[in-house]
Scaffold this motif. Structure first.
Motif, PDB file in Angstrom:
ATOM      1  N   UNK A 256      39.169  54.559  65.374  1.00 58.68           N
ATOM      2  CA  UNK A 256      38.618  53.295  64.903  1.00 58.68           C
ATOM      3  C   UNK A 256      39.342  52.817  63.642  1.00 58.68           C
ATOM      4  N   UNK A 257      39.701  53.779  62.778  1.00 64.02           N
ATOM      5  CA  UNK A 257      40.451  53.423  61.575  1.00 64.02           C
ATOM      6  C   UNK A 257      41.809  52.847  61.951  1.00 64.02           C
ATOM      7  N   UNK A 258      42.470  53.444  62.952  1.00 64.45           N
ATOM      8  CA  UNK A 258      43.753  52.918  63.410  1.00 64.45           C
ATOM      9  C   UNK A 258      43.590  51.556  64.060  1.00 64.45           C
ATOM     10  N   UNK A 259      42.490  51.365  64.802  1.00 67.98           N
ATOM     11  CA  UNK A 259      42.254  50.065  65.439  1.00 67.98           C
ATOM     12  C   UNK A 259      42.054  48.973  64.390  1.00 67.98           C
ATOM     13  N   UNK A 260      41.352  49.291  63.322  1.00 68.50           N
ATOM     14  CA  UNK A 260      41.169  48.305  62.265  1.00 68.50           C
ATOM     15  C   UNK A 260      42.513  47.948  61.619  1.00 68.50           C
ATOM     16  N   UNK A 261      43.379  48.958  61.432  1.00 60.69           N
ATOM     17  CA  UNK A 261      44.694  48.687  60.851  1.00 60.69           C
ATOM     18  C   UNK A 261      45.521  47.805  61.785  1.00 60.69           C
ATOM     19  N   UNK A 262      45.443  48.061  63.099  1.00 57.36           N
ATOM     20  CA  UNK A 262      46.176  47.217  64.046  1.00 57.36           C
ATOM     21  C   UNK A 262      45.648  45.795  64.023  1.00 57.36           C
ATOM     22  N   UNK A 263      44.327  45.653  63.897  1.00 61.51           N
ATOM     23  CA  UNK A 263      43.745  44.313  63.836  1.00 61.51           C
ATOM     24  C   UNK A 263      44.211  43.554  62.607  1.00 61.51           C
ATOM     25  N   UNK A 264      44.555  44.312  61.544  1.00 59.45           N
ATOM     26  CA  UNK A 264      45.052  43.674  60.320  1.00 59.45           C
ATOM     27  C   UNK A 264      46.554  43.412  60.373  1.00 59.45           C
ATOM     28  N   UNK A 265      47.195  43.700  61.521  1.00 59.60           N
ATOM     29  CA  UNK A 265      48.610  43.421  61.676  1.00 59.60           C
ATOM     30  C   UNK A 265      49.515  44.609  61.465  1.00 59.60           C
ATOM     31  N   UNK A 266      48.960  45.808  61.331  1.00 63.04           N
ATOM     32  CA  UNK A 266      49.774  46.992  61.084  1.00 63.04           C
ATOM     33  C   UNK A 266      50.070  47.694  62.407  1.00 63.04           C
ATOM     34  N   UNK A 267      51.311  48.119  62.591  1.00 67.51           N
ATOM     35  CA  UNK A 267      51.728  48.807  63.810  1.00 67.51           C
ATOM     36  C   UNK A 267      51.461  50.299  63.645  1.00 67.51           C
ATOM     37  N   UNK A 268      50.429  50.809  64.294  1.00 63.47           N
ATOM     38  CA  UNK A 268      50.009  52.195  64.128  1.00 63.47           C
ATOM     39  C   UNK A 268      50.050  52.891  65.476  1.00 63.47           C
ATOM     40  N   UNK A 269      50.732  54.046  65.527  1.00 62.06           N
ATOM     41  CA  UNK A 269      50.753  54.892  66.717  1.00 62.06           C
ATOM     42  C   UNK A 269      50.002  56.184  66.404  1.00 62.06           C
ATOM     43  N   UNK A 270      48.915  56.422  67.131  1.00 63.32           N
ATOM     44  CA  UNK A 270      48.044  57.563  66.867  1.00 63.32           C
ATOM     45  C   UNK A 270      48.151  58.569  68.004  1.00 63.32           C
ATOM     46  N   UNK A 271      48.404  59.821  67.647  1.00 69.09           N
ATOM     47  CA  UNK A 271      48.431  60.923  68.611  1.00 69.09           C
ATOM     48  C   UNK A 271      47.462  61.999  68.145  1.00 69.09           C
ATOM     49  N   UNK A 272      46.511  62.380  69.008  1.00 72.31           N
ATOM     50  CA  UNK A 272      45.482  63.350  68.652  1.00 72.31           C
ATOM     51  C   UNK A 272      45.515  64.517  69.623  1.00 72.31           C
TER      52      UNK A 272
END
Length: 383
Positions: A256-272
């Motif tokens: 969810x934290x990564x999704x919020x960053x993407x919504x703000x225009x940040x390109x985030x790739x998350x691997x868990x």
């Protein structure tokens, strides 16, 4: 031996050698005006002046007046020793004393030894020149020393201020950890009290010993919750968010934290790798804070750059790594600059370590390794 002590000793040795040379020159010049015979009064005067200039206790209390009196009589023979006095006084910024000594020495020399007067054969020109040169050099050195001392004081002030800021960041992070754990434990104790209360209402269908144990469990959980609020509740700042918001890092996934960053225009790739439930709550809180801080720093210092987040929850350790290539620094954001200090304090408190710094080709990397407690089995379930 430190460099500053070595330089001070070298300067003192050089000054002692220069004073000795000037005293020897005065004795030799005295012999030259007496047909090659050494004049005991000149030698004695030069030696006494040299001792006064070299002994620290006499350097300021006696040397200026003694050298001034000797120069007033012997004139140009001891002018070099008077230059040393003028230099010392100029370094110490005691210009009134320096001007007074020079005026008295040159003025009284009109009545001094006729053969060594500075006013004969225009010797006063060279005497005034060397005295002025000594004053100029002394003022330059004194100002330089003052500037160096001021810069050293500023550096020490900045060092102390930086240490205080780092300590404040560590204390703030400890308070944040305490507040978060207060919320987590309060939430879980509340659930225990709630479920035991619900079970207690079914007392008619349960054996008497079970009902009694449920009552004791509910009472103990309520008392523990009260004690927890009394002891740890005071750690929360007056302006802190409510308890529900404090539990957000635990209940929310990093996705969810990564999704919020993407919504703000940040390109985030998350691997868990693994599930958050396979790690202790404290680890999940730390992972959330590390990712949050790393994404914030990437937005500040590498705007537009893609961010890669890798998380592994599996035992024997929780791993998190956030990397980003170079980007465009933003100037519209202001921060304390001590976020990583707080993160390192949090990770260290959990027995792990945090690395933050360049990783080659302009890439910035934040990585943490947090070992699981001994009570966690390899499958991630508590024993």
């Amino acid at each position: 031996m430190s460099r500053s002590k070595a330089s001070r000793r070298a300067a003192a040795a050089g000054r002692a050698g220069l004073v000795a040379v000037f005293a020897l020159a005065a004795a030799l010049n005295g012999a030259s005006i007496s047909g090659g015979r050494y004049l005991v009064p000149v030698i004695a005067s030069a030696v006494v002046c040299a001792v006064a200039l070299l002994v620290p206790r006499l350097r300021w209390s006696l040397a200026p007046f003694l050298v001034t009196a000797v120069t007033a009589w012997w004139g140009w023979l001891t002018v070099p020793l008077l230059c040393v006095v003028m230099f010392d006084l100029a370094v110490a910024r005691r210009m009134r004393v320096a001007v007074g000594c020079a005026a008295v020495a040159l003025g009284a020399n009109l009545l001094g030894c006729p053969a060594t007067r500075v006013w004969a054969d225009q010797r006063y020109v060279s005497a005034l020149f060397v005295l002025l040169l000594a004053v100029v050099l002394g003022l330059w050195l004194g100002n330089r020393r003052g500037l160096i001392q001021a810069l050293a004081a500023d550096m020490e002030h900045l060092r102390v201020e930086s240490q205080l800021r780092e300590e404040a960041a560590r204390i703030a992070e400890r308070s944040r950890i305490s507040a978060e754990m207060h919320d987590v434990l309060a939430h879980r104790l509340s659930l225990i009290a709630l479920h035991t209360g619900v079970l207690a209402t079914k007392g008619a269908t349960l054996p008497a010993p079970v009902v009694e144990r449920l009552g004791l469990l509910r009472t103990a959980s309520v008392e523990a919750l009260t004690d927890l609020r009394d002891v740890l509740g005071v750690l929360r700042d007056p302006g802190a968010a409510p308890a529900d918001a404090g539990l957000t890092p635990v209940m929310r996934d990093v996705a969810e934290l990564a999704a919020e960053a993407r919504a703000a225009g940040q390109n985030v790739e998350l691997t868990t790798d693994g599930l958050p439930e396979q790690a202790p709550t404290t680890h999940r809180l730390a992972v959330h804070r590390i990712v949050q801080e790393a994404l914030t720093n990437a937005r500040k210092h590498a705007d537009g750059a893609p961010v890669t987040v890798r998380i592994a929850y599996r035992p024997p350790a929780t791993l998190v790594e956030v990397t980003n290539p170079p980007g465009t620094p933003r100037t519209d954001t202001v921060g304390s600059g001590y976020g990583l200090v707080g993160l390192r304090e949090r990770v260290t408190a959990l027995g792990g370590h945090l690395d933050a710094g360049p990783a080659g080709a302009g890439t910035w990397r934040v990585a943490a390794h947090i070992p699981h407690p001994l009570g966690i089995e390899q499958n991630g379930t508590p024993t």
